[in-house]
Design a protein around this motif. Structure first.
Motif, PDB file in Angstrom:
ATOM      1  N   MET A 177       0.729  -1.644   0.535  1.00 37.10           N
ATOM      2  CA  MET A 177       0.000  -0.175   0.316  1.00 37.10           C
ATOM      3  C   MET A 177       0.841   1.797  -0.129  1.00 37.10           C
ATOM      4  O   MET A 177       2.526   1.081   0.323  1.00 37.10           O
ATOM      5  CB  MET A 177      -0.752   0.105   1.350  1.00 37.10           C
ATOM      6  CG  MET A 177      -2.074   1.196   1.409  1.00 37.10           C
ATOM      7  SD  MET A 177      -3.095   0.667   2.358  1.00 37.10           S
ATOM      8  CE  MET A 177      -3.110   2.620   2.979  1.00 37.10           C
ATOM      9  N   THR A 178       0.737   1.788  -1.123  1.00 38.51           N
ATOM     10  CA  THR A 178       1.207   3.150  -0.555  1.00 38.51           C
ATOM     11  C   THR A 178       1.171   4.146   0.502  1.00 38.51           C
ATOM     12  O   THR A 178       0.121   4.503   0.687  1.00 38.51           O
ATOM     13  CB  THR A 178       0.856   4.023  -2.194  1.00 38.51           C
ATOM     14  OG1 THR A 178       0.764   3.571  -3.103  1.00 38.51           O
ATOM     15  CG2 THR A 178       1.258   5.516  -2.342  1.00 38.51           C
ATOM     16  N   SER A 179       2.466   5.040   0.936  1.00 43.27           N
ATOM     17  CA  SER A 179       2.007   5.511   1.692  1.00 43.27           C
ATOM     18  C   SER A 179       1.713   7.189   1.472  1.00 43.27           C
ATOM     19  O   SER A 179       3.123   7.804   1.695  1.00 43.27           O
ATOM     20  CB  SER A 179       3.737   5.494   2.832  1.00 43.27           C
ATOM     21  OG  SER A 179       3.747   6.255   4.339  1.00 43.27           O
ATOM     22  N   TYR A 180       0.673   7.466   1.403  1.00 38.69           N
ATOM     23  CA  TYR A 180       0.571   8.953   1.651  1.00 38.69           C
ATOM     24  C   TYR A 180       1.231   9.683   2.351  1.00 38.69           C
ATOM     25  O   TYR A 180       1.850  10.871   2.563  1.00 38.69           O
ATOM     26  CB  TYR A 180      -0.881   9.224   1.493  1.00 38.69           C
ATOM     27  CG  TYR A 180      -1.604   8.402   0.398  1.00 38.69           C
ATOM     28  CD1 TYR A 180      -1.467   7.785  -0.211  1.00 38.69           C
ATOM     29  CD2 TYR A 180      -3.070   7.421   1.308  1.00 38.69           C
ATOM     30  CE1 TYR A 180      -1.937   7.356  -2.043  1.00 38.69           C
ATOM     31  CE2 TYR A 180      -3.780   6.550   0.355  1.00 38.69           C
ATOM     32  CZ  TYR A 180      -2.847   6.654  -1.340  1.00 38.69           C
ATOM     33  OH  TYR A 180      -3.734   5.565  -1.840  1.00 38.69           O
ATOM     34  N   LYS A 181       1.215   9.419   3.801  1.00 39.32           N
ATOM     35  CA  LYS A 181       1.835  10.512   4.760  1.00 39.32           C
ATOM     36  C   LYS A 181       3.583  10.855   3.878  1.00 39.32           C
ATOM     37  O   LYS A 181       4.723  11.860   4.236  1.00 39.32           O
ATOM     38  CB  LYS A 181       1.728  10.370   5.685  1.00 39.32           C
ATOM     39  CG  LYS A 181       0.521  10.022   6.538  1.00 39.32           C
ATOM     40  CD  LYS A 181       0.264   9.749   7.663  1.00 39.32           C
ATOM     41  CE  LYS A 181       1.669  10.397   8.859  1.00 39.32           C
ATOM     42  NZ  LYS A 181       1.427   9.606  10.039  1.00 39.32           N
ATOM     43  N   GLU A 182       4.301   9.540   3.650  1.00 41.15           N
ATOM     44  CA  GLU A 182       5.458   9.467   3.398  1.00 41.15           C
ATOM     45  C   GLU A 182       6.383  10.310   1.786  1.00 41.15           C
ATOM     46  O   GLU A 182       6.583  11.318   1.327  1.00 41.15           O
ATOM     47  CB  GLU A 182       6.295   8.183   3.077  1.00 41.15           C
ATOM     48  CG  GLU A 182       7.423   8.010   2.654  1.00 41.15           C
ATOM     49  CD  GLU A 182       8.776   8.367   3.777  1.00 41.15           C
ATOM     50  OE1 GLU A 182       9.832   8.712   3.529  1.00 41.15           O
ATOM     51  OE2 GLU A 182       7.484   8.190   4.772  1.00 41.15           O
ATOM     52  N   ILE A 183       4.885  10.766   0.788  1.00 38.03           N
ATOM     53  CA  ILE A 183       4.734  11.208   0.083  1.00 38.03           C
ATOM     54  C   ILE A 183       4.508  12.444   0.518  1.00 38.03           C
ATOM     55  O   ILE A 183       5.919  13.279  -0.397  1.00 38.03           O
ATOM     56  CB  ILE A 183       3.790  11.315  -1.072  1.00 38.03           C
ATOM     57  CG1 ILE A 183       3.860   9.048  -1.683  1.00 38.03           C
ATOM     58  CG2 ILE A 183       3.960  11.263  -2.216  1.00 38.03           C
ATOM     59  CD1 ILE A 183       2.880   9.034  -2.246  1.00 38.03           C
ATOM     60  N   LEU A 184       3.821  13.283   0.906  1.00 30.98           N
ATOM     61  CA  LEU A 184       4.206  14.534   1.695  1.00 30.98           C
ATOM     62  C   LEU A 184       5.082  15.177   2.414  1.00 30.98           C
ATOM     63  O   LEU A 184       5.660  15.390   2.240  1.00 30.98           O
ATOM     64  CB  LEU A 184       2.827  14.837   2.552  1.00 30.98           C
ATOM     65  CG  LEU A 184       1.144  14.936   1.061  1.00 30.98           C
ATOM     66  CD1 LEU A 184       0.307  14.447   2.900  1.00 30.98           C
ATOM     67  CD2 LEU A 184       1.129  15.781   0.465  1.00 30.98           C
ATOM     68  N   ARG A 185       5.962  14.175   3.174  1.00 31.25           N
ATOM     69  CA  ARG A 185       7.488  14.042   3.806  1.00 31.25           C
ATOM     70  C   ARG A 185       8.192  14.339   2.837  1.00 31.25           C
ATOM     71  O   ARG A 185       8.859  15.380   2.732  1.00 31.25           O
ATOM     72  CB  ARG A 185       7.478  13.400   5.247  1.00 31.25           C
ATOM     73  CG  ARG A 185       8.812  13.824   5.642  1.00 31.25           C
ATOM     74  CD  ARG A 185       8.684  12.396   6.612  1.00 31.25           C
ATOM     75  NE  ARG A 185       9.199  11.266   5.915  1.00 31.25           N
ATOM     76  CZ  ARG A 185      10.762  11.274   5.216  1.00 31.25           C
ATOM     77  NH1 ARG A 185      11.423  12.345   5.396  1.00 31.25           N
ATOM     78  NH2 ARG A 185      11.569  10.346   5.050  1.00 31.25           N
ATOM     79  N   LEU A 186       8.293  13.583   1.808  1.00 34.67           N
ATOM     80  CA  LEU A 186       9.715  14.019   1.300  1.00 34.67           C
ATOM     81  C   LEU A 186       8.878  14.943   0.239  1.00 34.67           C
ATOM     82  O   LEU A 186       9.459  15.466   0.438  1.00 34.67           O
ATOM     83  CB  LEU A 186       9.003  12.618   0.223  1.00 34.67           C
ATOM     84  CG  LEU A 186       9.993  11.197   0.864  1.00 34.67           C
ATOM     85  CD1 LEU A 186      10.172  10.106  -0.005  1.00 34.67           C
ATOM     86  CD2 LEU A 186      11.272  11.707   1.824  1.00 34.67           C
ATOM     87  N   HIS A 187       7.984  15.267  -0.473  1.00 36.15           N
ATOM     88  CA  HIS A 187       8.081  16.492  -1.042  1.00 36.15           C
ATOM     89  C   HIS A 187       7.887  17.861   0.046  1.00 36.15           C
ATOM     90  O   HIS A 187       8.646  19.122  -0.946  1.00 36.15           O
ATOM     91  CB  HIS A 187       5.741  16.893  -1.721  1.00 36.15           C
ATOM     92  CG  HIS A 187       6.051  17.701  -2.290  1.00 36.15           C
ATOM     93  ND1 HIS A 187       6.243  18.063  -3.092  1.00 36.15           N
ATOM     94  CD2 HIS A 187       4.973  18.483  -2.323  1.00 36.15           C
ATOM     95  CE1 HIS A 187       6.300  19.063  -3.936  1.00 36.15           C
ATOM     96  NE2 HIS A 187       4.947  19.530  -3.293  1.00 36.15           N
ATOM     97  N   SER A 188       7.620  18.015   1.491  1.00 37.87           N
ATOM     98  CA  SER A 188       7.853  19.079   1.776  1.00 37.87           C
ATOM     99  C   SER A 188       9.436  19.901   2.373  1.00 37.87           C
ATOM    100  O   SER A 188       9.676  20.128   2.265  1.00 37.87           O
ATOM    101  CB  SER A 188       7.449  18.552   3.247  1.00 37.87           C
ATOM    102  OG  SER A 188       7.750  17.418   3.786  1.00 37.87           O
ATOM    103  N   ILE A 189      10.541  18.007   2.016  1.00 39.88           N
ATOM    104  CA  ILE A 189      11.423  18.825   1.842  1.00 39.88           C
ATOM    105  C   ILE A 189      12.194  18.833   0.950  1.00 39.88           C
ATOM    106  O   ILE A 189      13.895  19.195   0.583  1.00 39.88           O
ATOM    107  CB  ILE A 189      12.211  17.373   2.967  1.00 39.88           C
ATOM    108  CG1 ILE A 189      12.522  16.651   2.184  1.00 39.88           C
ATOM    109  CG2 ILE A 189      12.271  17.047   4.375  1.00 39.88           C
ATOM    110  CD1 ILE A 189      13.240  15.151   2.889  1.00 39.88           C
ATOM    111  N   GLY A 190      12.143  18.433  -0.404  1.00 33.81           N
ATOM    112  CA  GLY A 190      11.699  19.272  -1.611  1.00 33.81           C
ATOM    113  C   GLY A 190      12.796  18.047  -2.555  1.00 33.81           C
ATOM    114  O   GLY A 190      13.353  18.414  -3.551  1.00 33.81           O
TER     115      GLY A 190
END
Length: 126
Positions: free
Chosen positions: A1-14
């Motif tokens: 299952m895709t971790s949506y939180k991880e996607i948002l976290r990685l996006h937030s650090i650029g």
């Protein structure tokens, strides 16, 4: 299952979308869809850090959590009626379509063609 939180976290650090997709083992399209839905709802890593994965999933994709229920034919009734003389599946199908059109929810309906009957999903009228 895709971790949506991880996607948002990685996006937030650029980190760019391709690297996020590689790191989360999902497609770049999935990353783009998650980021777009989060943007549309005003969600960022700071706002979702305390949410559970299930809560975030329901916020991002609410329609996927509620699957429509289809009214299935009463197969026992069909079996009893087929034993009677002159009753065909086509007659029973037309009877099913007439009764299910009046009920709420989705039902199976037919679209007759020249050689066979094709089943399609349709919404019942409101």
């Amino acid at each position: 299952m895709t971790s949506y939180k991880e996607i948002l976290r990685l996006h937030s650090i650029g980190i760019n979308n391709s690297r996020i997709a590689f790191g989360c083992s999902c497609s770049r399209t999935t990353v783009i869809n998650v980021l777009q839905r989060a943007k549309d709802q005003g969600l960022s890593w700071q706002t979702v850090a305390e949410m559970s994965d299930k809560e975030l999933s329901q916020r991002l994709f609410p329609s996927e959590s509620a699957k429509p229920a289809y009214k299935m034919p009463d197969y026992e009734y069909i079996h009893r009626e087929r034993a009677k003389s002159g009753v065909t599946l086509t007659l029973l199908w037309l009877e099913y379509c007439a009764t299910s059109a009046a009920s709420p929810g989705k039902s199976l309906t037919s679209r007759p063609s020249s050689t066979n009957i094709t089943l399609t999903m349709c919404k019942a009228p409101r």
